[in-house]
Structures are given as C-alpha cells and as structure tokens.
Design an enzyme around this catalytic site. Sequence first.
Site, short mmCIF file in Angstrom:
data_model
loop_
_atom_site.label_atom_id
_atom_site.label_comp_id
_atom_site.label_asym_id
_atom_site.label_seq_id
_atom_site.Cartn_x
_atom_site.Cartn_y
_atom_site.Cartn_z
N LYS A 22 0.76 -1.11 0.01
CA LYS A 22 0.14 -0.09 -0.12
C LYS A 22 0.83 1.24 0.19
CE LYS A 22 -1.48 1.70 3.90
NZ LYS A 22 -1.27 3.10 4.32
N ASN A 23 1.87 1.17 0.91
CA ASN A 23 2.50 2.41 0.86
C ASN A 23 3.55 2.86 0.15
OD1 ASN A 23 1.27 3.04 3.30
ND2 ASN A 23 2.82 2.54 4.85
N CYS A 116 -4.28 13.25 12.90
CA CYS A 116 -5.21 12.14 12.74
C CYS A 116 -4.73 11.16 14.13
CB CYS A 116 -4.78 10.99 11.81
SG CYS A 116 -3.19 10.04 11.88
N ARG A 121 0.84 14.64 12.80
CA ARG A 121 1.25 14.52 11.30
C ARG A 121 1.06 15.87 10.63
NH1 ARG A 121 -0.95 9.13 9.35
NH2 ARG A 121 1.14 9.22 8.62
N ASP A 310 4.94 0.97 11.90
CA ASP A 310 3.74 0.27 11.57
C ASP A 310 3.54 -1.08 12.12
OD1 ASP A 310 3.17 2.63 10.31
OD2 ASP A 310 3.90 1.95 8.05
N ARG A 402 -8.69 0.10 5.11
CA ARG A 402 -7.70 1.38 4.33
C ARG A 402 -6.37 0.40 3.83
NH1 ARG A 402 -6.11 5.60 8.03
NH2 ARG A 402 -4.81 5.55 6.16
N1 EPU Z 1 6.92 14.86 10.37
C1 EPU Z 1 7.08 16.09 10.59
N2 EPU Z 1 7.04 16.96 9.60
C2 EPU Z 1 6.68 16.75 8.44
C3 EPU Z 1 6.60 15.26 8.07
C4 EPU Z 1 6.56 14.27 9.15
O1 EPU Z 1 7.37 16.38 11.90
O2 EPU Z 1 6.48 17.35 7.57
C5 EPU Z 1 7.17 13.63 11.23
C6 EPU Z 1 6.02 12.97 11.79
O3 EPU Z 1 4.99 13.55 12.64
C7 EPU Z 1 6.45 11.70 12.34
C8 EPU Z 1 7.85 11.58 11.58
O4 EPU Z 1 8.00 12.68 10.97
O5 EPU Z 1 6.60 11.76 13.66
C9 EPU Z 1 7.67 10.71 10.37
O6 EPU Z 1 6.73 10.78 9.58
P1 EPU Z 1 6.64 10.53 8.06
O7 EPU Z 1 6.55 11.73 7.39
O8 EPU Z 1 7.84 9.66 7.73
O9 EPU Z 1 5.22 9.75 7.98
P2 EPU Z 1 4.57 9.60 6.66
O10 EPU Z 1 5.49 9.66 5.15
O11 EPU Z 1 3.25 10.72 6.58
C10 EPU Z 1 4.59 7.02 6.12
C11 EPU Z 1 3.58 5.86 6.05
C12 EPU Z 1 3.12 5.71 7.55
C13 EPU Z 1 4.41 5.30 8.43
C14 EPU Z 1 5.62 6.44 8.44
C15 EPU Z 1 6.48 6.37 9.25
C16 EPU Z 1 2.63 6.03 3.72
C17 EPU Z 1 1.63 6.58 2.85
N3 EPU Z 1 2.66 6.27 5.17
O12 EPU Z 1 3.87 8.25 6.65
O13 EPU Z 1 2.11 4.38 7.22
O14 EPU Z 1 3.76 5.21 9.64
O15 EPU Z 1 5.69 6.86 6.87
O16 EPU Z 1 7.20 5.25 8.77
O17 EPU Z 1 3.71 5.57 3.27
C18 EPU Z 1 0.49 3.03 7.99
O18 EPU Z 1 0.77 2.48 6.88
O19 EPU Z 1 -0.16 2.65 8.89
C19 EPU Z 1 1.16 4.37 8.09
C20 EPU Z 1 0.73 5.28 9.11
#
Ligand code: EPU
Length: 423
Positions: A22-23, A116, A121, A310, A402
């Site tokens: 998915k990701n 969320c 996030r 995750d 989801r």
């Molecule tokens: N963060 C910030 N600022 C930003 C972006 C992120 O402070 O602009 C922080 C977040 O709050 C968090 C950390 O950085 O504390 C890491 O977040 P990241 O941006 O890596 O998360 P993401 O890219 O939004 C993806 C996965 C998530 C997974 C995270 C961490 C997808 C679609 N989602 O999210 O997957 O938990 O990386 O590995 O790829 C899931 O599949 O259940 C899921 C939540």
Amino acid sequence: MEKLIVHGGARLEGAVNISGSKNASLPILAATLLTREKCIVRRVPDVSDTNYMLQILQNLGAAVERASGTVTVEPADIKSAEAPYDLVRKMRASVCVMGPLLARKREAIVSLPGGCVIGDRPVDLHLRGLEALGATVETKGGNVYLAAPKGLRGREVDMRGKHGTTVLGTDNVMMAAVLAKGTTVIEGAACEPEVIDLANFLNKMGAKISGAGTSRVEIEGVKELGGVDHTVIPDRIEAGTFLVAGAMAARDKITLRRVDADHLTAVIDALTACGVPIERIGKTGLTVGRATNPIGANIVTEPYPHFPTDMQAQMCALFAVTPGLSVVRDTIFPRRFMHCAEMKRMGADIEVDDGTAVIHGVESLSAAPVMASDLRASAALVLAGLRATDNTEINRVYHIDRGYEHIDDKLIGLGAEIERLPA
Ligand code: EPU
C-alpha cells in the site's frame, strides 16, 4: 459500517499470499501525474487508500482503469492542480500529489490534512523541501497553495525534522525534483524500501535518481518523463502482520508467499529474539510458527532499517500474551497506542506512558467488544482476537480496509473463523 467477529482459539495453518505494498503504491500512483503517457502499475492492493488515490487522480483529469491489481493511468489531460478537501481528508497520503502537481502544472492546491489519531502529522518538512526548490507556499482557508511559475530549480535540501526524516516528504521532494532544472541533493532522505520503489518507478520513466535507499539522494532534473510498466514491491507490513499472526496462533506453522524477507530484517530479528521460529523458503517465502518458550522483549521504533512503527501495535498484541515483561517505545508516533487501551478491555496488562508501553504478558485474553482506532491498531485487535477465549467484536473495521487487502478472507484461508457483519 461493518464489524468483524473474530473467534478465539484459532489454530492457523496453510499458506497466504502477501499483497503489493500500500505505502509503495500510493506515491507511485501520484507519480503517474509526472508524464502525459500511459502508466501501468501492477500489484496495487485493492484497499480503500489506493481507491482514494485513484479518485484523486481522476478528479485531476487522469483516465484510470483497474483490473485485478493492475492499474492503468492515462494522465494526458491533467486539467486541475487542486486536490480537494473531501478527498484529502479521507487519506493523509493524498499530500503526495503536491510534488508531482507542482512539477507538472507549476502549481498545486492541496487541502491540508488535519491531525489523525496516531499524532499531529504535520507537513512542514514537505513544504520546506518544496520551498527550497523555488516554490512559493501560502496557506489559506485550510489549503496550501504552491506555485513555481518559472519552474523548479535543483538545490540541496535537508529533510530531517525533530522526529527524524520523513517518508512521504522525501517522496514529494524527489517527485518535484525530477523535472526541475539542475541537480537536487536530498540530505537526510528516508531510506524505506517504498522510497526505493518510487525511485525505481521514476527512473523507469526516464528520471535520473541515484542513492535512493541511503540518506543522500541525488536527482538530476530531466526535461520530460515517459510511460512505464511497473510492479510494486510486496507489502512488508502486511507480511509482518502475518508473521505475528503465525507467532500467536499457528497450529504448527504457516507459510507466507510473495514476500521480500530482506525488507523484514528488523521484524524477523525482533520475533526471533522472542523465540519465534522463522525460516526463509527460497527468495520469496517465509514460514513462522509459535515459540516453544516465548519470551518478552524490548522494542524501539525508528526509521528503516530499524523496527517500523507500522508493526508496533501488532507486537503489542503478541507481547500481551507472551510471558514476562516487554517494553515497546515508539519514537516516530509516540501517541500511537490506542490499541493498548482496547486490549486492556480484553484483559491485557499494559501501561502506556510517554510514548512507551510496558506490557506484562497474561495467560489468555478474554473477548470484549472493541473499537479499531487506526489501521495498524485494528490489525492488532484482530490478532488479539485470534488468541482470546471467546468471540471478539471489532467495530469501525473501515480502518483495517484502508490498508489490508481482504485480511479477513486471508485469515479464513488459514483456518481462522471470522465473520464480517453490518454494525
Ligand atoms: N513529520 C514532521 N513533519 C513533516 C512530516 C513528518 O514532523 O512534514 C514527522 C511525523 O509527525 C512523524 C515523523 O516525522 O513523527 C515521520 O513521519 P513520516 O513523514 O515519515 O510519515 P509519512 O510519510 O506521513 C509514512 C507511512 C506511514 C508510516 C510512516 C513512518 C505512507 C502512506 N505512510 O507516513 O504508514 O507510519 O511513514 O514510517 O507511506 C501506515 O501504513 O499505517 C502508516 C501510518
């Protein structure tokens, strides 16, 4: 709305096919916006998040077809540069259209996702990265307006924030940079396999990206990108979830097929340390059984290649019934522990404080009506239900739909008894 009734005392056996990731699929589908030519993406899991992404692409003007895991996107006429709130609010990962829209349309209007249940996030790092490439960023009325009327310019960008790096932020900057003038260097890039898969997809389109999978990614901008045929990587989190299912409820052992075990090293190491027997079968198979003498462990979630956030909830379910003391700390999403409160309703002995769960394993869990709060939390509750003494009723299962392709059918295929009923 639907609920799942999970019958306790499951004895799983047989084999399960793991779906495409998915990701990895979500940013790859967004990346199709970077070309006018036809893109074919294979092994896209049939889950509601990928459906939302396809709706967004259609809304922007792409023609989309989906047939048993293969998605064809024809993005010749991208008329709009706006991803509206009613779609973005359903899925946070919609923000990964920002980079491609900015590169293709020189503007992007994307509704800001709210918080969320797993935490705030924010998208500040995404915006900082895109700004560094020359975009103007303005936030108004809940939307972010990005513009680069003269195109983007390559630069050095640092993607590190206070919680480390960002997966989708790295993706967004990489997708924006492929069509920028000059060379972009992303320092502090996320190293997740899904980032590598996106880079491979973009390179097949004609992009020039090197270093994906390390913390320094270099992108030499090109003039245009072409169509592509790509198969997404196996879903390492779905695979990890089935490894925990085997560890908690296998009669003898279960087999996982179509996995990439190299992406699961931290999870396999953690389970092995608890006494769970796991064996590789060729390149794409794994078997897992229950530990003869299970023991608790300490786990800390960190960016790849360390233990993934995750998989944290699923490990809490395992530790809830593993003798001894286990400690689980989530450094990425310290508030992601809603599943623990629900498991306590099933008799688990868990205390959560300051991003850490302290778990004393109990002999057995007892069934109770519980509420799924997010995707991985719902998976953890299903796992707990397999080990409970009676029938566990899990409400709000749209969370699980989801991101897990037919999880109930897959578990039923392994011998579990699960019913899906209207709530
Ligand atoms: N963060 C910030 N600022 C930003 C972006 C992120 O402070 O602009 C922080 C977040 O709050 C968090 C950390 O950085 O504390 C890491 O977040 P990241 O941006 O890596 O998360 P993401 O890219 O939004 C993806 C996965 C998530 C997974 C995270 C961490 C997808 C679609 N989602 O999210 O997957 O938990 O990386 O590995 O790829 C899931 O599949 O259940 C899921 C939540």
